[in-house]
Design an enzyme around this catalytic site. Structure first.
Site, PDB file in Angstrom:
ATOM      1  N   HIS A  77       0.815  -1.219   0.000  1.00  0.00           N
ATOM      2  CA  HIS A  77       0.000   0.000   0.000  1.00  0.00           C
ATOM      3  C   HIS A  77       0.846   1.265   0.000  1.00  0.00           C
ATOM      4  O   HIS A  77       0.358   2.346  -0.326  1.00  0.00           O
ATOM      5  CB  HIS A  77      -1.011  -0.001   1.154  1.00  0.00           C
ATOM      6  CG  HIS A  77      -0.460   0.319   2.503  1.00  0.00           C
ATOM      7  ND1 HIS A  77      -0.167  -0.636   3.455  1.00  0.00           N
ATOM      8  CD2 HIS A  77      -0.172   1.509   3.087  1.00  0.00           C
ATOM      9  CE1 HIS A  77       0.270  -0.052   4.553  1.00  0.00           C
ATOM     10  NE2 HIS A  77       0.286   1.258   4.354  1.00  0.00           N
ATOM     11  N   SER A 225       4.248   2.717   8.119  1.00  0.00           N
ATOM     12  CA  SER A 225       3.894   1.657   7.182  1.00  0.00           C
ATOM     13  C   SER A 225       5.085   1.176   6.383  1.00  0.00           C
ATOM     14  O   SER A 225       5.942   1.961   5.968  1.00  0.00           O
ATOM     15  CB  SER A 225       2.822   2.149   6.209  1.00  0.00           C
ATOM     16  OG  SER A 225       1.537   1.931   6.694  1.00  0.00           O
TER      17      SER A 225
END
Length: 293
Positions: A77, A225
Site C-alpha cells: 500500500h 507503514s
C-alpha cells in the site's frame, strides 16, 4: 527577513500535517517509543515521494527494510496512490538510508532513485490481503564493502512464538500528532493469532500477524507503514494496518515475512510489475502517511 523565516517554518508544519493526515478519526499515537540506536536499525530506510522531498525529509511517506544491496522490502500500500487509483511509478520515489534524523544527511547517508517496483497481484486495499511490495534501488549499498550505518537484515524463515518481544521502528506519528524527525523504536510482543482474531475476526488472514499490547499504549502508526518488525535480529513483519494506533484491544497488524518468504526471494530487479486491481476505500486505519488521503 525574520517574518519570511517564520512564515516558511509555519508553512512546512502545515504542509506536513496536511499530507500526513489520513483520517480525522485516527488516533495518532505512538507511546513508549525511544530514539532508535543506529546499531539496531542499520537496515531501516525512509521511502519518500520525490516531488515533496525538495526540503530533505519532508517527502517521507513510509518505512522499509534493506534486505539486499539494492533490494528494499515494504508494504504494497506504500506503492499505491489512492487518489489516482493506481500504483505509483518507480521514478516518483526516492529512498534514503543511513540517517536517524530524516531531515539530516550525514557522512554515509545514501540517497537513491528507484529503478523498479513490484508487488503481489492479489493485494487489495479492501482486505489488506498480501500487503507486500519490493523496491529496487539504482544506488544501493556497495557490494562487499562494510558500511558503518547501513546493513541488510536477514529475513525470518519460520513462525515466531507468541509472547516474543520484538522491535518496531519508524519515523511515524508520535503523541504530538506529527511525524517524528528522529527514528523511533518501541518494544512490542507477538500476540497469538487466535487471540488477535477476537479483535479483527475474519479480517485477519494467514499472511498477517499481530504485535503490540492488548492493553494498548505501544504501537506503530501513520508514517511507519512498510517498516520493520524485528525479532531476534530477523525481519519478522512489515508494518501494515490496524484499528487506530495503540488502542486497547487492537494491536498492530503486520504482513508475515516468513509466509511470503518464497515470493520475496524469487523477485529481483527484472521481476514484472503487478497488475492493476480495482480498489475500494479502506475503512481501517493504515499506518501510512499521505498515500491514502
Amino acid at each position: 527577513m525574520k517574518f519570511l523565516s517564520l512564515f516558511f517554518i509555519v508553512f512546512l508544519v502545515i504542509f506536513e500535517e496536511s499530507h500526513s493526515q489520513n483520517n480525522s478519526n485516527i488516533d495518532p499515537r505512538i507511546i513508549n517509543g525511544v530514539e532508535a540506536p543506529i546499531s539496531a536499525t542499520k537496515f531501516q530506510v525512509s521511502i519518500r515521494l520525490k516531488q515533496y522531498d525538495r526540503v530533505f525529509g519532508n517527502g517521507h511517506i513510509c518505512g522499509g527494510s534493506l534486505i539486499g544491496p539494492n533490494k528494499v522490502l515494504t508494504a504494497a500500500h506504500c506503492l499505491y496512490n489512492s487518489d489516482r487509483k493506481r500504483y505509483r511509478k518507480a521514478k516518483e520515489f526516492t529512498v534514503v538510508m543511513g540517517t536517524q534524523n530524516r531531515y539530516t544527511r550525514v557522512n554515509g547517508t545514501i540517497v537513491s532513485d528507484v529503478s523498479s517496483i513490484t508487488y503481489m497481484n492479489s493485494f487489495s486495499l479492501d482486505t489488506m490481503l498480501d500487503d507486500v511490495g519490493l523496491m529496487f534501488l539504482k544506488t544501493g549499498l556497495p557490494v562487499n564493502q562494510t558500511h558503518l550505518t547501513i546493513e541488510p537484515i536477514v529475513l525470518s524463515n519460520s513462525s515466531t512464538t507468541a509472547g516474543t518481544t520484538c522491535q518496531v521502528s519508524g519515523w511515524g506519528k508520535t503523541s504530538s500528532g506529527y511525524l517524528s524527525s528522529s527514528l523511533m523504536m518501541a518494544n512490542v510482543s507477538i500476540i497469538q493469532q487466535s487471540i488477535c482474531k477476537v479483535s479483527y475476526g475474519q479480517g485477519l488472514t494467514g499472511g498477517m500477524l499481530c504485535a503490540g499490547s492488548l492493553l494498548g499504549g505501544t504501537d506503530s502508526c501513520q508514517g511507519d507503514s512498510g517498516g520493520p518488525l524485528v525479532c531476534d535480529n530477523e525481519l519478522v513483519g512489515i508494518v501494515s494496518w490496524g484499528n487506530g494506533c495503540a488502542q486497547p484491544g487492537f494491536p498492530g497488524v503486520y504482513s508475515n515475512v516468513s509466509y511470503y518468504r518464497n515470493w520475496i526471494d524469487s523477485r529481483n530487479a527484472s521481476a514484472t510489475f503487478g497488475t492493476k486491481l480495482g480498489f475500494v476505500t479502506l475503512s481501517l486505519t493504515l499506518a501510512t502517511g499521505f498515500l491514502l488521503n
